[in-house]
Design a protein around this motif. Structure first.
Motif, PDB file in Angstrom:
ATOM      1  N   VAL A 181     -39.114  19.967 -26.513  1.00 53.94           N
ATOM      2  CA  VAL A 181     -38.633  18.943 -27.443  1.00 53.94           C
ATOM      3  C   VAL A 181     -38.792  17.553 -26.825  1.00 53.94           C
ATOM      4  O   VAL A 181     -38.643  17.378 -25.616  1.00 53.94           O
ATOM      5  N   PRO A 182     -39.090  16.539 -27.660  1.00 54.27           N
ATOM      6  CA  PRO A 182     -39.152  15.167 -27.159  1.00 54.27           C
ATOM      7  C   PRO A 182     -37.738  14.634 -26.936  1.00 54.27           C
ATOM      8  O   PRO A 182     -36.892  14.697 -27.835  1.00 54.27           O
ATOM      9  N   THR A 183     -37.492  14.119 -25.761  1.00 52.49           N
ATOM     10  CA  THR A 183     -36.117  13.782 -25.404  1.00 52.49           C
ATOM     11  C   THR A 183     -36.029  12.428 -24.718  1.00 52.49           C
ATOM     12  O   THR A 183     -36.977  11.976 -24.064  1.00 52.49           O
ATOM     13  N   TYR A 184     -34.875  11.787 -24.874  1.00 50.16           N
ATOM     14  CA  TYR A 184     -34.604  10.526 -24.175  1.00 50.16           C
ATOM     15  C   TYR A 184     -33.114  10.243 -24.287  1.00 50.16           C
ATOM     16  O   TYR A 184     -32.653   9.624 -25.239  1.00 50.16           O
ATOM     17  N   HIS A 185     -32.361  10.718 -23.309  1.00 50.02           N
ATOM     18  CA  HIS A 185     -30.916  10.458 -23.315  1.00 50.02           C
ATOM     19  C   HIS A 185     -30.376  10.580 -21.902  1.00 50.02           C
ATOM     20  O   HIS A 185     -30.894  11.358 -21.092  1.00 50.02           O
ATOM     21  N   HIS A 186     -29.349   9.812 -21.610  1.00 49.04           N
ATOM     22  CA  HIS A 186     -28.724   9.901 -20.285  1.00 49.04           C
ATOM     23  C   HIS A 186     -27.291  10.411 -20.378  1.00 49.04           C
ATOM     24  O   HIS A 186     -26.659  10.640 -19.346  1.00 49.04           O
ATOM     25  N   GLN A 187     -26.785  10.596 -21.594  1.00 48.92           N
ATOM     26  CA  GLN A 187     -25.460  11.187 -21.776  1.00 48.92           C
ATOM     27  C   GLN A 187     -25.606  12.531 -22.479  1.00 48.92           C
ATOM     28  O   GLN A 187     -26.651  12.832 -23.048  1.00 48.92           O
ATOM     29  N   GLY A 188     -24.553  13.325 -22.419  1.00 50.41           N
ATOM     30  CA  GLY A 188     -24.594  14.641 -23.057  1.00 50.41           C
ATOM     31  C   GLY A 188     -23.193  15.156 -23.312  1.00 50.41           C
ATOM     32  O   GLY A 188     -22.197  14.582 -22.859  1.00 50.41           O
ATOM     33  N   LEU A 189     -23.123  16.260 -24.036  1.00 51.99           N
ATOM     34  CA  LEU A 189     -21.829  16.834 -24.386  1.00 51.99           C
ATOM     35  C   LEU A 189     -21.154  17.453 -23.168  1.00 51.99           C
ATOM     36  O   LEU A 189     -21.802  18.131 -22.364  1.00 51.99           O
ATOM     37  N   ALA A 190     -19.856  17.216 -23.056  1.00 53.53           N
ATOM     38  CA  ALA A 190     -19.033  17.838 -22.008  1.00 53.53           C
ATOM     39  C   ALA A 190     -18.155  18.895 -22.679  1.00 53.53           C
ATOM     40  O   ALA A 190     -18.599  20.012 -22.914  1.00 53.53           O
ATOM     41  N   GLU A 191     -16.917  18.547 -23.032  1.00 49.15           N
ATOM     42  CA  GLU A 191     -16.065  19.478 -23.772  1.00 49.15           C
ATOM     43  C   GLU A 191     -16.446  19.447 -25.254  1.00 49.15           C
ATOM     44  O   GLU A 191     -16.644  18.378 -25.826  1.00 49.15           O
ATOM     45  N   LEU A 192     -16.544  20.630 -25.845  1.00 46.25           N
ATOM     46  CA  LEU A 192     -16.867  20.702 -27.264  1.00 46.25           C
ATOM     47  C   LEU A 192     -15.619  20.467 -28.110  1.00 46.25           C
ATOM     48  O   LEU A 192     -14.515  20.875 -27.740  1.00 46.25           O
ATOM     49  N   GLY A 193     -15.813  19.827 -29.247  1.00 46.72           N
ATOM     50  CA  GLY A 193     -14.705  19.540 -30.143  1.00 46.72           C
ATOM     51  C   GLY A 193     -14.310  20.737 -30.990  1.00 46.72           C
ATOM     52  O   GLY A 193     -14.882  21.832 -30.877  1.00 46.72           O
ATOM     53  N   ARG A 194     -13.332  20.538 -31.842  1.00 50.86           N
ATOM     54  CA  ARG A 194     -12.823  21.594 -32.720  1.00 50.86           C
ATOM     55  C   ARG A 194     -13.922  22.081 -33.662  1.00 50.86           C
ATOM     56  O   ARG A 194     -14.602  21.272 -34.313  1.00 50.86           O
ATOM     57  N   ASP A 195     -14.067  23.391 -33.739  1.00 51.35           N
ATOM     58  CA  ASP A 195     -15.026  24.005 -34.662  1.00 51.35           C
ATOM     59  C   ASP A 195     -16.453  23.515 -34.425  1.00 51.35           C
ATOM     60  O   ASP A 195     -17.263  23.469 -35.357  1.00 51.35           O
ATOM     61  N   VAL A 196     -16.754  23.174 -33.187  1.00 52.36           N
ATOM     62  CA  VAL A 196     -18.118  22.794 -32.802  1.00 52.36           C
ATOM     63  C   VAL A 196     -18.724  23.945 -32.008  1.00 52.36           C
ATOM     64  O   VAL A 196     -18.190  24.341 -30.976  1.00 52.36           O
ATOM     65  N   ALA A 197     -19.828  24.484 -32.497  1.00 54.13           N
ATOM     66  CA  ALA A 197     -20.478  25.623 -31.852  1.00 54.13           C
ATOM     67  C   ALA A 197     -21.789  25.177 -31.210  1.00 54.13           C
ATOM     68  O   ALA A 197     -22.605  24.509 -31.852  1.00 54.13           O
TER      69      ALA A 197
END
Length: 237
Positions: A170-186
């Motif tokens: 996948v084409p990507t460009y980010h320096h942040q990302g998900l840590a703890e997932l939120g409610r009802d986030v899979a």
């Protein structure tokens, strides 16, 4: 059949164009607009202003686009040294746009920052600088270049059905990302270093977020999915 109308959240930045203009502007990379239009939908840019519920009331679908970092205060953190590009007005507009889209029951595609907005909106948190976590630059390899990296998608997941495969670059460009997932986030996809690369809301089947930039690649399936869902949403009204 009338094309469904899909709103795309836009940047609010100082911009230069022509021979002399250097002004605050509402702007968006053309690839977003082209991708939505190629999927058979009518793209509309959404500026960072109040009144998101009024705008979304006229839409059949929503794209939360990439961009600068979300204010860490929204997930209870202080800003780290590398956090940059925070735009308070854009944060407020996009969180309101997402809430209005969910209330209205229209489909949502979150892209890069947009996926992070989706997670934070449900009480999740972010890693503010991934190289500090994964000890590599794989997620943002070169300045202003959407380099590819591999992603593994959960088999039999909504995303696997949309993409038609479970392993892809996948084409990507980010320096942040998900840590703890939120409610009802899979979580739906990951890189080899364990960073979540795609999510869905378990209570909202028409909501998908990806950390990569499909508008910069050659796979139109996510935009085709969004346009199809938007047509269905329009036909129910």
């Amino acid at each position: 059949m009338t094309r469904p109308i899909i709103g795309i959240s836009a940047y609010a930045e100082q911009a230069r164009w022509g021979e002399a203009w250097d002004l605050p502007a509402t702007l968006l990379p053309q690839a977003y607009v082209d991708s939505v239009a190629a999927a058979g939908a009518a793209p509309v840019l959404l500026p960072s202003v109040d009144g998101a519920e009024d705008t979304v009331a006229r839409l059949d679908g929503l794209v939360l686009a990439g961009g600068g970092d979300i204010d860490p205060a929204r997930y209870g953190a202080d800003a780290a040294e590398r956090t940059a590009g925070v735009r308070t007005a854009r944060d407020s507009a996009e969180f309101a746009q997402l809430a209005a889209a969910l209330e209205r029951g229209i489909p949502v595609l979150g892209i890069c920052r947009g996926m992070q907005v989706m997670n934070v909106a449900r009480g999740g948190t972010l890693h503010q600088h991934l190289p500090d976590v994964v000890r590599s630059e794989v997620h943002r390899q070169r300045l202003a270049v959407f380099d590819p990296h591999p992603v593994k998608v959960a088999p039999n997941s909504p995303l696997a059905r949309v993409l038609g495969r479970t392993v892809l670059d996948v084409p990507t460009y980010h320096h942040q990302g998900l840590a703890e997932l939120g409610r009802d986030v899979a979580p739906l996809a990951w890189t080899d270093d364990g960073i979540v690369e795609a999510i869905a809301y378990t209570d909202r089947p028409q909501v998908i977020g990806v950390q990569w930039h499909p508008e910069m690649g050659d796979d139109p399936s996510l935009f085709a999915w969004l346009a199809e869902q938007a047509r269905d949403a329009a036909s129910r009204r």
